[in-house]
Design a protein around this motif. Structure first.
Motif, PDB file in Angstrom:
ATOM      1  N   UNK A  17      10.242   5.729 -14.734  1.00  0.00           N
ATOM      2  CA  UNK A  17       9.518   5.431 -13.485  1.00  0.00           C
ATOM      3  C   UNK A  17       8.022   5.221 -13.758  1.00  0.00           C
ATOM      4  N   UNK A  18       7.475   6.023 -14.681  1.00  0.00           N
ATOM      5  CA  UNK A  18       6.066   5.839 -15.052  1.00  0.00           C
ATOM      6  C   UNK A  18       5.881   4.414 -15.577  1.00  0.00           C
ATOM      7  N   UNK A  19       6.773   4.015 -16.486  1.00  0.00           N
ATOM      8  CA  UNK A  19       6.645   2.708 -17.130  1.00  0.00           C
ATOM      9  C   UNK A  19       6.869   1.561 -16.141  1.00  0.00           C
ATOM     10  N   UNK A  20       7.735   1.763 -15.173  1.00  0.00           N
ATOM     11  CA  UNK A  20       8.053   0.704 -14.198  1.00  0.00           C
ATOM     12  C   UNK A  20       7.062   0.687 -13.035  1.00  0.00           C
ATOM     13  N   UNK A  21       6.185   1.677 -12.987  1.00  0.00           N
ATOM     14  CA  UNK A  21       5.207   1.724 -11.905  1.00  0.00           C
ATOM     15  C   UNK A  21       5.695   2.436 -10.644  1.00  0.00           C
ATOM     16  N   UNK A  22       6.920   2.955 -10.657  1.00  0.00           N
ATOM     17  CA  UNK A  22       7.445   3.612  -9.438  1.00  0.00           C
ATOM     18  C   UNK A  22       6.690   4.914  -9.164  1.00  0.00           C
ATOM     19  N   UNK A  23       6.363   5.654 -10.240  1.00  0.00           N
ATOM     20  CA  UNK A  23       5.644   6.917 -10.047  1.00  0.00           C
ATOM     21  C   UNK A  23       4.316   6.656  -9.337  1.00  0.00           C
ATOM     22  N   UNK A  24       3.613   5.629  -9.802  1.00  0.00           N
ATOM     23  CA  UNK A  24       2.305   5.316  -9.203  1.00  0.00           C
ATOM     24  C   UNK A  24       2.461   4.924  -7.737  1.00  0.00           C
ATOM     25  N   UNK A  25       3.497   4.136  -7.414  1.00  0.00           N
ATOM     26  CA  UNK A  25       3.725   3.725  -6.021  1.00  0.00           C
ATOM     27  C   UNK A  25       3.966   4.954  -5.139  1.00  0.00           C
ATOM     28  N   UNK A  26       4.819   5.856  -5.625  1.00  0.00           N
ATOM     29  CA  UNK A  26       5.158   7.057  -4.838  1.00  0.00           C
ATOM     30  C   UNK A  26       3.922   7.945  -4.684  1.00  0.00           C
TER      31      UNK A  26
END
Lengths: 143, 417
Positions: free
Chosen positions: B342-351
């Motif tokens: 998720x970090x690599x895909x940007x999901x963590x940042x979005x959340x």
């Protein structure tokens, strides 16, 4: 006031050996270990349990068996370490949860009875469990 | 091993397995190839009466072997993984744990890691590469993982405990009982599914209702059931294992040991026939939510069992460019390996930009950690909603992911069927 006592014997299979005596804590509902009891007090905490808020510490726990999470044995193990374990366990449905839980709680435990324990044992009866001999002695005090 | 020739720890392990096996009435021990248990060493109860907090040999002896004396922790002899535990070392402060606790956690990971314990740190090892094949004998804890392994994968395990998995890991043995035995894996109950499950919430409610119907017996789901995704069966099994004690089920054409109803039943008639209809679906929803009445939600918990990468992507998509209410905390739980993804895909940042947090390793039911000031919880998990009220004393609403995201935005619970 006249006091009469009646004694009934039930026979069953030893799950964990030993001898213990105490007042019966009877529930016809299975018990959750993790998320269903407070090990510090030996109290049932499951929201919709018929004995919610009551403690089985030092009592002879008469119940169908275990349900819920695999934390069952760890939480009953904790009741032994915290001094809130039941005095003995009598149950009717064998599962890995209850077997391992009884083993690590290290209290006398029995199952496979020749009579339905829920018909014979009432809450508060004096129960002597001799698991080594496969024998449960139930004394009902009637006043 | 029982005679101590292979060292004191294996002697204690065999002693426990023999006591446990005879309690079960099992005739023998059988070989397992995969163990999933817990070596968690930071909880106050496990830490009680220790000479030093990092006395991991004593913790292992007491809680993984049921041994009264301390023995040295040996190497695992079969592939062994740690399930969900108490602390997300990246988010320990949010969870209310000190730096010292987090460091103790890291130290325990290294200690047991060097002895063969893989810190997968999730209730869903099957989502992070630990996928047994059909017919393998396992010793797994975690009811939601056990039911997935048995039903979906066709591997064989009972619901084990901390002590039995500890012993199995260093001996490669477990009592031959229950679901290790072929005939015990057949369906006992047939549930005719009339209220067709489509959504995640539907699969959760179906599981919750089926668990209440069959308790710990083995249901066969019959009827026109749409093709499920892995997350649907994860959710279904976790719910059925919480409300009942389902460890095995069959869906013809879907699960591993049911190419047909006949195969699932082993040619026998079911002991009981039940129906899951719209009324049963509503009853399940009402049962789960019976303890909740206050619609002012201040904590939204997602990811029980831990979310898959697909679910994390869905949540990130729903939250992208939005902000949750300042009065609400949102914690999303996933395995640490998936969080890295998720970090690599940007999901963590979005959340995180939306105001939420991505947690790993743990969940509020396991570590009892909720954000400060939490009064009312909302979750998309039947399992979490089943346990959290008893564990935390807080009201907990169950609904769909959309209901939960809405509650995070508004601070109000508007969930319904």
């Amino acid at each position: 006031m006249a006091v009469e006592t009646e004694t009934v014997i039930i026979r069953g299979r030893c799950v964990v050996g030993g001898v213990a005596e105490g007042r019966a804590f009877v529930t016809t509902q299975t018990i959750s270990g993790w998320g269903g009891i407070n090990a510090a007090t030996g109290t049932i905490t499951e929201m919709r349990h018929e004995r919610r808020g009551e403690s089985f510490a030092g009592r002879v726990l008469v119940f169908p068996g275990a349900k819920g999470s695999s934390g069952w044995s760890h939480y009953f193990h904790m009741t032994r370490r915290l001094g809130t374990a039941p005095a003995a366990m009598l149950f009717t449905i064998m599962t890995t949860k209850i077997a391992l839980g009884a083993v690590v709680t290290r209290v006398p435990a029995m199952t496979d009875f020749d009579r339905d324990p829920f018909e014979v044992i009432r809450d508060g009866d004096l129960v002597r469990v001799d698991a080594d001999a496969g024998r449960v002695e139930v004394t009902r005090v009637q006043s | 091993m029982l005679d101590g020739a292979e060292g004191p720890a294996r002697q204690r392990a065999m002693d426990l397995l023999v006591r446990y096996g005879s309690a079960l009435g099992a005739e023998r021990l059988i070989a397992v190839t995969n163990v999933a248990g817990t070596w968690s060493s930071t909880t106050p109860w496990v830490q009680a009466d220790l000479d030093a907090p990092d006395d991991f040999d004593t913790i292992f002896s007491r809680f993984n072997l049921d041994s009264d004396d301390t023995v040295e922790t040996p190497q695992a002899v079969v592939s062994t993984c740690q399930l969900i535990h108490g602390i997300d070392t990246r988010n320990h402060a949010l969870q209310g744990f000190s730096r010292e606790k987090a460091e103790l956690q890291r130290k325990s990971e290294e200690f047991f890691g060097r002895r063969g314990v893989q810190w997968a740190s999730t209730c869903t090892p099957y989502q992070v590469g630990n996928v047994p094949v059909k017919g393998e004998h396992l010793a797994w804890m975690e009811s939601s993982a056990v039911v997935y392994a048995n039903a979906v994968l066709g591997a064989r395990t009972n619901v084990e405990g901390r002590e039995s998995t500890g012993a199995a890991s260093i001996t490669g043995l477990i009592p031959d009982f229950g679901l290790h035995i072929t005939e015990n894996r057949l369906a006992t109950h047939r549930v005719r599914v009339e209220a067709t499950p489509e959504t995640m919430m539907d699969w959760g409610l179906l599981g919750y209702a089926v668990g209440e119907m069959v308790m710990d017996d083995i249901p066969l789901l019959s009827g026109a059931i749409p093709q499920p995704r892995p997350m649907h069966l994860k959710h279904f099994g976790a719910a059925a294992a919480s409300s009942g004690g389902v460890e095995m089920y069959h869906i013809p054409g879907v699960t591993a040991e049911a190419s047909s109803e006949e195969e699932a039943l082993g040619g026998r008639a079911p002991r009981e026939e039940r129906v899951y209809d719209a009324a049963a679906r509503r009853r399940a929803f009402e049962h789960i939510n019976a303890q909740a009445s206050n619609r002012s939600v201040d904590f939204v918990m997602l990811g029980c069992p831990h979310n898959s990468i697909e679910q994390m992507w869905q949540i990130a998509t729903l939250l992208d460019g939005r902000k949750i209410s300042p009065d609400v905390a949102l914690w999303v739980h996933t395995p640490r390996q998936i969080r890295t993804l998720c970090d690599d895909c940007g999901y963590t940042a979005v959340i995180e930009r939306a105001g939420g947090h991505v947690m790993s390793d743990s969940c509020p039911a396991i570590n009892r950690a909720t954000p400060p000031g939490t009064n009312v919880i909302a979750t998309d998990s039947c399992k979490q909603a089943h346990y959290l009220p008893a564990i935390t004393g807080k009201q907990t609403w169950f609904g769909s992911l959309d209901h939960c995201i809405d509650a995070a935005m508004t601070g109000r619970w508007n969930g319904d069927l």
